[in-house]
Scaffold this motif. Structure first.
Motif, PDB file in Angstrom:
ATOM      1  N   ALA A  64      -0.078  15.372   3.335  1.00 16.48           N
ATOM      2  CA  ALA A  64      -0.161  15.517   4.798  1.00 16.48           C
ATOM      3  C   ALA A  64      -0.649  14.145   5.206  1.00 16.48           C
ATOM      4  CB  ALA A  64      -1.440  16.349   4.367  1.00 16.48           C
ATOM      5  N   ALA A  65      -0.122  13.978   6.371  1.00 16.66           N
ATOM      6  CA  ALA A  65      -0.549  12.210   6.562  1.00 16.66           C
ATOM      7  C   ALA A  65      -2.417  12.852   7.305  1.00 16.66           C
ATOM      8  CB  ALA A  65       0.810  11.620   8.220  1.00 16.66           C
ATOM      9  N   ALA A 115      -2.345   4.340   8.925  1.00 17.10           N
ATOM     10  CA  ALA A 115      -2.673   4.737   8.306  1.00 17.10           C
ATOM     11  C   ALA A 115      -2.635   3.762   6.971  1.00 17.10           C
ATOM     12  CB  ALA A 115      -1.625   5.671   7.387  1.00 17.10           C
ATOM     13  N   PRO A 116      -4.047   4.204   6.241  1.00 20.69           N
ATOM     14  CA  PRO A 116      -4.853   2.521   5.975  1.00 20.69           C
ATOM     15  C   PRO A 116      -3.500   1.942   5.273  1.00 20.69           C
ATOM     16  CG  PRO A 116      -6.139   4.429   5.772  1.00 20.69           C
ATOM     17  CD  PRO A 116      -4.622   5.455   6.306  1.00 20.69           C
ATOM     18  N   GLY A 117      -3.473   0.306   4.793  1.00 17.50           N
ATOM     19  CA  GLY A 117      -2.163   0.187   3.539  1.00 17.50           C
ATOM     20  C   GLY A 117      -1.327   0.348   4.759  1.00 17.50           C
ATOM     21  N   TRP A 118      -0.482   0.710   5.378  1.00 18.43           N
ATOM     22  CA  TRP A 118       0.311   0.953   6.114  1.00 18.43           C
ATOM     23  C   TRP A 118       1.728  -0.187   6.505  1.00 18.43           C
ATOM     24  CZ3 TRP A 118       3.728   0.726  11.038  1.00 18.43           C
ATOM     25  CH2 TRP A 118       4.422   0.915  10.694  1.00 18.43           C
ATOM     26  N   ASN A 119       1.232  -1.732   6.820  1.00 21.87           N
ATOM     27  CA  ASN A 119       1.560  -2.287   7.211  1.00 21.87           C
ATOM     28  C   ASN A 119       1.726  -3.081   6.456  1.00 21.87           C
ATOM     29  OD1 ASN A 119       1.285  -2.374  10.239  1.00 21.87           O
ATOM     30  ND2 ASN A 119      -0.672  -2.879   9.538  1.00 21.87           N
ATOM     31  N   ALA A 120       0.815  -3.043   4.966  1.00 21.48           N
ATOM     32  CA  ALA A 120       1.300  -4.040   4.461  1.00 21.48           C
ATOM     33  C   ALA A 120       3.647  -3.081   3.080  1.00 21.48           C
ATOM     34  CB  ALA A 120       0.859  -3.954   2.967  1.00 21.48           C
ATOM     35  N   LEU A 121       2.810  -1.411   3.383  1.00 19.96           N
ATOM     36  CA  LEU A 121       4.160  -1.001   2.819  1.00 19.96           C
ATOM     37  C   LEU A 121       5.321  -0.743   3.011  1.00 19.96           C
ATOM     38  CD1 LEU A 121       2.183   2.764   2.534  1.00 19.96           C
ATOM     39  CD2 LEU A 121       2.776   1.077   0.945  1.00 19.96           C
ATOM     40  N   VAL A 132       8.042   3.838  15.073  1.00 22.26           N
ATOM     41  CA  VAL A 132       9.086   4.878  14.090  1.00 22.26           C
ATOM     42  C   VAL A 132       7.487   6.333  14.751  1.00 22.26           C
ATOM     43  CG1 VAL A 132       8.070   5.154  11.696  1.00 22.26           C
ATOM     44  CG2 VAL A 132       8.330   2.445  12.347  1.00 22.26           C
ATOM     45  N   ALA A 133       8.597   7.028  14.787  1.00 30.64           N
ATOM     46  CA  ALA A 133       7.338   8.524  14.386  1.00 30.64           C
ATOM     47  C   ALA A 133       6.051   8.486  13.191  1.00 30.64           C
ATOM     48  CB  ALA A 133       8.963  10.294  14.199  1.00 30.64           C
ATOM     49  N   PRO A 172       7.898   4.463   4.855  1.00 32.08           N
ATOM     50  CA  PRO A 172       6.664   4.522   5.329  1.00 32.08           C
ATOM     51  C   PRO A 172       6.072   5.663   6.489  1.00 32.08           C
ATOM     52  CG  PRO A 172       6.635   2.622   3.623  1.00 32.08           C
ATOM     53  CD  PRO A 172       8.172   2.973   4.630  1.00 32.08           C
ATOM     54  N   PRO A 173       5.605   7.080   5.957  1.00 31.23           N
ATOM     55  CA  PRO A 173       5.229   7.317   7.075  1.00 31.23           C
ATOM     56  C   PRO A 173       3.804   6.603   7.710  1.00 31.23           C
ATOM     57  CG  PRO A 173       5.251   8.587   5.661  1.00 31.23           C
ATOM     58  CD  PRO A 173       5.462   7.497   5.048  1.00 31.23           C
ATOM     59  N   PRO A 174       3.935   5.939   9.253  1.00 29.01           N
ATOM     60  CA  PRO A 174       2.334   6.148  10.106  1.00 29.01           C
ATOM     61  C   PRO A 174       1.326   6.803   9.999  1.00 29.01           C
ATOM     62  CG  PRO A 174       3.937   5.412  11.670  1.00 29.01           C
ATOM     63  CD  PRO A 174       4.385   6.259   9.971  1.00 29.01           C
ATOM     64  N   GLY A 175       1.967   7.841   9.968  1.00 26.78           N
ATOM     65  CA  GLY A 175       0.943   8.369  10.589  1.00 26.78           C
ATOM     66  C   GLY A 175       0.308   9.419  12.066  1.00 26.78           C
ATOM     67  N   THR A 176       0.577   8.260  12.833  1.00 25.78           N
ATOM     68  CA  THR A 176       0.789   8.341  14.100  1.00 25.78           C
ATOM     69  C   THR A 176       2.289   7.302  14.846  1.00 25.78           C
ATOM     70  OG1 THR A 176       0.174   8.395  16.056  1.00 25.78           O
ATOM     71  CG2 THR A 176      -0.478   6.122  14.689  1.00 25.78           C
ATOM     72  N   ASP A 177       2.592   7.664  15.548  1.00 19.76           N
ATOM     73  CA  ASP A 177       3.822   7.841  16.291  1.00 19.76           C
ATOM     74  C   ASP A 177       3.591   5.534  16.510  1.00 19.76           C
ATOM     75  OD1 ASP A 177       4.528   9.481  16.125  1.00 19.76           O
ATOM     76  OD2 ASP A 177       5.707  10.052  18.240  1.00 19.76           O
ATOM     77  N   VAL A 178       4.007   5.017  15.898  1.00 17.83           N
ATOM     78  CA  VAL A 178       4.364   3.567  16.284  1.00 17.83           C
ATOM     79  C   VAL A 178       5.609   2.543  17.020  1.00 17.83           C
ATOM     80  CG1 VAL A 178       2.171   2.834  15.164  1.00 17.83           C
ATOM     81  CG2 VAL A 178       4.507   2.488  14.081  1.00 17.83           C
TER      82      VAL A 178
END
Length: 105
Positions: A2-3, A17-23, A53-54, A87-93
């Motif tokens: 779960a996000a 989510a932590p590390g999302w930009n690198a992912l 991104v959703a 990769p899911p960011p956990g929030t809309d961006v």
């Protein structure tokens, strides 16, 4: 998995989510395809795209903000992202990125 719940930074900016930009950067590098037509013609360039991104990783909107001058490169950048699941960011961006196409890549 779960996000994590979405949260915001001061000022209301969404926190990914932590590390999302690198992912995301790794996903873009792994999924970029050099169009064969452009490669044959030795065309290089850089496409700047804005995309949304959703929270679950679905790319919901893609727009070119600065084209490369090559319809093949521009089309490849949009095709890579349109309808993609990143990769899911956990929030809309929404992100704006440059996608570089170099023959040496």
């Amino acid at each position: 998995s779960a996000a994590p719940p979405a949260s915001t930074q001061p000022g209301g900016a969404p926190v990914v989510a932590p590390g999302w930009n690198a992912l995301l950067a790794a996903w873009l590098a792994a999924n970029r395809r050099y169009p064969e037509e452009a490669r044959r013609r030795s065309v290089e360039g850089e496409v700047t795209v804005r995309f949304s991104v959703a929270a679950d990783g679905r790319v919901t909107d893609v727009a070119i903000t600065a084209g490369s001058g090559s319809s093949a490169l521009d089309g490849a950048a949009v095709a890579m992202l349109r309808g993609a699941k990143v990769p899911p960011p956990g929030t809309d961006v929404t992100r704006t990125v440059r996608i570089r196409y170099r023959l040496s890549d």
